[in-house]
Design an enzyme around this catalytic site. Structure first.
Site, PDB file in Angstrom:
ATOM      1  N   PRO A   1      -3.032 -11.516  10.502  1.00 27.00           N
ATOM      2  CA  PRO A   1      -3.290 -11.261  11.926  1.00 27.00           C
ATOM      3  C   PRO A   1      -3.471  -9.765  12.160  1.00 27.00           C
ATOM      4  O   PRO A   1      -2.860  -8.948  11.463  1.00 27.00           O
ATOM      5  CB  PRO A   1      -2.025 -11.767  12.619  1.00 27.00           C
ATOM      6  CG  PRO A   1      -0.969 -11.758  11.573  1.00 27.00           C
ATOM      7  CD  PRO A   1      -1.665 -12.008  10.263  1.00 27.00           C
ATOM      8  N   ASP A   2      -4.297  -9.417  13.110  1.00 23.17           N
ATOM      9  CA  ASP A   2      -4.475  -8.008  13.467  1.00 23.17           C
ATOM     10  C   ASP A   2      -3.534  -7.709  14.633  1.00 23.17           C
ATOM     11  O   ASP A   2      -3.745  -8.181  15.756  1.00 23.17           O
ATOM     12  CB  ASP A   2      -5.940  -7.746  13.835  1.00 23.17           C
ATOM     13  CG  ASP A   2      -6.217  -6.258  13.953  1.00 23.17           C
ATOM     14  OD1 ASP A   2      -5.375  -5.540  14.537  1.00 23.17           O
ATOM     15  OD2 ASP A   2      -7.268  -5.814  13.455  1.00 23.17           O
ATOM     16  N   ILE A   3      -2.505  -6.930  14.345  1.00 21.65           N
ATOM     17  CA  ILE A   3      -1.451  -6.697  15.338  1.00 21.65           C
ATOM     18  C   ILE A   3      -1.981  -5.831  16.486  1.00 21.65           C
ATOM     19  O   ILE A   3      -1.769  -6.125  17.660  1.00 21.65           O
ATOM     20  CB  ILE A   3      -0.226  -6.052  14.655  1.00 21.65           C
ATOM     21  CG1 ILE A   3       0.332  -7.067  13.660  1.00 21.65           C
ATOM     22  CG2 ILE A   3       0.844  -5.658  15.659  1.00 21.65           C
ATOM     23  CD1 ILE A   3       1.084  -6.494  12.514  1.00 21.65           C
TER      24      ILE A   3
ATOM     25  N   LYS B   1     -13.880   1.535  15.542  1.00 20.18           N
ATOM     26  CA  LYS B   1     -12.611   0.785  15.458  1.00 20.18           C
ATOM     27  C   LYS B   1     -11.953   0.679  16.825  1.00 20.18           C
ATOM     28  O   LYS B   1     -11.409  -0.365  17.190  1.00 20.18           O
ATOM     29  CB  LYS B   1     -11.678   1.505  14.477  1.00 20.18           C
ATOM     30  CG  LYS B   1     -10.647   0.621  13.864  1.00 20.18           C
ATOM     31  CD  LYS B   1      -9.971   1.288  12.686  1.00 20.18           C
ATOM     32  CE  LYS B   1     -10.640   0.975  11.365  1.00 20.18           C
ATOM     33  NZ  LYS B   1      -9.979   1.586  10.213  1.00 20.18           N
TER      34      LYS B   1
ATOM     35  N   ASP C   1      -4.462  -6.060   5.183  1.00 23.42           N
ATOM     36  CA  ASP C   1      -5.480  -6.877   5.846  1.00 23.42           C
ATOM     37  C   ASP C   1      -5.443  -8.318   5.357  1.00 23.42           C
ATOM     38  O   ASP C   1      -5.801  -9.233   6.075  1.00 23.42           O
ATOM     39  CB  ASP C   1      -6.871  -6.285   5.602  1.00 23.42           C
ATOM     40  CG  ASP C   1      -7.044  -4.976   6.355  1.00 23.42           C
ATOM     41  OD1 ASP C   1      -6.524  -4.899   7.485  1.00 23.42           O
ATOM     42  OD2 ASP C   1      -7.672  -4.039   5.819  1.00 23.42           O
TER      43      ASP C   1
ATOM     44  N   ASN D   1       0.852  -1.198   0.000  1.00 22.33           N
ATOM     45  CA  ASN D   1       0.000   0.000   0.000  1.00 22.33           C
ATOM     46  C   ASN D   1       0.885   1.244   0.000  1.00 22.33           C
ATOM     47  O   ASN D   1       2.110   1.148  -0.007  1.00 22.33           O
ATOM     48  CB  ASN D   1      -0.954  -0.029   1.191  1.00 22.33           C
ATOM     49  CG  ASN D   1      -0.201  -0.068   2.504  1.00 22.33           C
ATOM     50  OD1 ASN D   1       0.480   0.883   2.857  1.00 22.33           O
ATOM     51  ND2 ASN D   1      -0.293  -1.188   3.223  1.00 22.33           N
TER      52      ASN D   1
ATOM     53  N   LYS E   1     -11.130  -2.974  18.300  1.00 26.61           N
ATOM     54  CA  LYS E   1      -9.739  -3.426  18.473  1.00 26.61           C
ATOM     55  C   LYS E   1      -9.364  -3.568  19.949  1.00 26.61           C
ATOM     56  O   LYS E   1      -8.385  -4.220  20.271  1.00 26.61           O
ATOM     57  CB  LYS E   1      -8.773  -2.443  17.817  1.00 26.61           C
ATOM     58  CG  LYS E   1      -9.080  -2.166  16.355  1.00 26.61           C
ATOM     59  CD  LYS E   1      -8.165  -2.912  15.456  1.00 26.61           C
ATOM     60  CE  LYS E   1      -8.418  -2.508  14.017  1.00 26.61           C
ATOM     61  NZ  LYS E   1      -7.534  -3.205  13.092  1.00 26.61           N
TER      62      LYS E   1
ATOM     63  N   PHE F   1      -4.176   3.660  15.009  1.00 22.05           N
ATOM     64  CA  PHE F   1      -4.543   4.696  14.043  1.00 22.05           C
ATOM     65  C   PHE F   1      -5.765   4.218  13.277  1.00 22.05           C
ATOM     66  O   PHE F   1      -6.004   3.011  13.167  1.00 22.05           O
ATOM     67  CB  PHE F   1      -3.387   4.953  13.062  1.00 22.05           C
ATOM     68  CG  PHE F   1      -2.437   6.007  13.554  1.00 22.05           C
ATOM     69  CD1 PHE F   1      -1.593   5.739  14.619  1.00 22.05           C
ATOM     70  CD2 PHE F   1      -2.405   7.269  12.977  1.00 22.05           C
ATOM     71  CE1 PHE F   1      -0.727   6.715  15.095  1.00 22.05           C
ATOM     72  CE2 PHE F   1      -1.540   8.253  13.440  1.00 22.05           C
ATOM     73  CZ  PHE F   1      -0.698   7.970  14.505  1.00 22.05           C
TER      74      PHE F   1
END
Ligand code: CTP
Length: 401
Positions: A304-306, A338, A276, A208, A342, A324
């Site tokens: 994985p979502d860190i 979010k 993602d 990205n 999270k 962020f």
């Protein structure tokens, strides 16, 4: 930061000892005085002559040398330093330190010192993973010994894995962190930055537009306030911030592993633009264009979502976790959702729609969302956003137990 600081560098036996020559040069460039103790094994890897030439001092190695004791007793040697650094710290010297042994000049000095001690472990991967080594290090850390590295990589013994000594720049950053003054002194911080890249095959990838500017600026701002800061970053075109330990990764899974290895920390700031999804099965050889003109179909798997992983309650959860939210529309609503999804403490929301120029640009317009609500910040350059955020972190950690 290091001008006139006195570093006692203890070099133990290991192939990584050669990196100490570079470390000594960098310390000297920054105005530090470096005095070295070498174990007999260390002298097999680098010559005392090279070390003496670079330190412009004599090298100490023998506990029972009358000349050494006459010139500089081992007690004085250990006290006349502001910091004692053991690099490379072999499994052997770590074991002797943990056992409180004093059977050579290096360990006697370490037992006699009243100064902070920083170790840079270096050893074979199996020696590193051995429970005895891990136990010795845990004991030393519990006694206040600081550690930098090791990292993962190819080793001189032809094996691959954890145990490679941290690079001189990382050791230097850890040394600078020891001397940093400021409201975040003694605080450990972790920052993620930049994009992640996900391989399609050995030559193609998905990534990205993140430049890493905001994440790098935050790491620099935290370090400037005295935090011992690790920066885990994807590929970016930016110089390493001063006084920060930089860990370079490519994929989201590598980023998660590097973040876990940096724990425990007091504060984590996830500014990376993590992909993602990754390609479910990246090809090991270059995908060829079929003659039939067919286009390939890529199947994705979720990464994985860190941020979510770091925010999970548990003994390793940082006291403060900041995420962020890069949004292109309904910024506040999406960012507030979010934060809840999270499980982090704060969300820094920013509008990254193309018209704002935030992605890749130098300025940022953010809203800080915490449990109490949302606070709009004026448009600022990314370095100023970072300074404000670091100051807010210092203020909050000062209050939080
Ligand atoms: N993040 C992360 N790991 C991921 C995805 C995101 O740590 N796999 C972190 C980012 O570093 C950032 C926050 O989560 O701090 C939000 O990232 P963002 O891309 O805005 O959100 P996503 O979770 O990807 O959600 P969506 O794409 O639906 O907006």
């Amino acid at each position: 930061m290091l001008a006139r600081k006195r570093i006692l560098l203890i070099i133990s036996g290991g192939i990584a000892a050669y990196k100490c020559l570079e470390l000594i040069r960098r310390l000297r460039e920054r105005g530090a005085a470096v005095r070295c103790v070498m174990t007999p094994a260390a002298s097999q890897f680098v010559t005392p002559m090279s070390v003496a030439a670079l330190t412009e001092d004599r090298v100490y190695s023998d506990l029972f040398s009358l000349t050494d004791e006459h010139e500089m007793g081992h007690i004085r040697l250990s006290r006349e330093a502001d910091l004692v650094v053991v690099a490379p710290a072999s499994a052997d010297i770590l074991a002797r330190m943990a056992a409180g042994m004093a059977n050579d000049l290096a360990t006697t000095t370490l037992l006699a010192t009243d100064k902070p001690v920083l170790v840079a472990p270096a050893m074979n991967v199996r020696m590193w993973h051995h429970p005895i080594t891990q136990r010795n290090l845990a004991d030393l850390r519990a006694l206040g010994v600081r550690q930098v590295g090791p990292g993962e990589g190819a080793m001189a013994c032809n094996e691959f894995g954890m145990g490679r000594m941290a690079e001189p720049a990382e050791i230097l950053a850890a040394i600078e962190a020891q001397f940093a003054a400021g409201p975040l002194k003694g605080v450990r911080a972790l920052v993620t930055s930049g994009p992640t890249v996900e391989a399609i095959d050995p030559v193609r990838y998905i990534a990205n537009r993140s430049s890493g500017k905001q994440g790098h600026a935050i790491a620099a701002a935290l370090a400037a306030l005295g935090a011992d800061t690790a920066l885990v970053t994807g590929p970016v075109n930016l110089p390493d911030p001063d006084g920060v330990r930089v860990v370079r990764i490519e994929s989201a899974r590598d980023m998660l592993a590097a973040c876990k290895a940096a724990l425990p920390v007091d504060v984590a700031v996830c500014a990376a633009a993590v992909a993602d999804w990754r390609v479910a099965r990246s090809a090991t050889s270059k995908i060829k264009k079929p003659d039939t003109g067919e286009t390939p179909t890529l199947a994705f798997a979720e990464n994985p979502d860190i941020l979510r992983t770091l925010s999970r309650p548990g003994k390793n959860r940082p006291r403060l976790v900041v995420g962020f939210a890069a949004e292109t529309d309904h910024v506040l609503r999406h960012a507030t959702e979010k934060r809840a999804r999270k499980g982090c403490d704060w969300i820094v929301a920013n509008d990254v729609s193309p018209a704002t120029g935030t992605f890749g640009g130098d300025s940022n317009k953010v809203t800080l969302i915490d449990a109490a609500g949302a606070e709009d910040w004026p448009p600022l350059d990314k370095a100023e956003v970072a300074r404000r955020l670091a100051a807010r972190i210092a203020e909050t950690l000062g209050k939080k137990p």
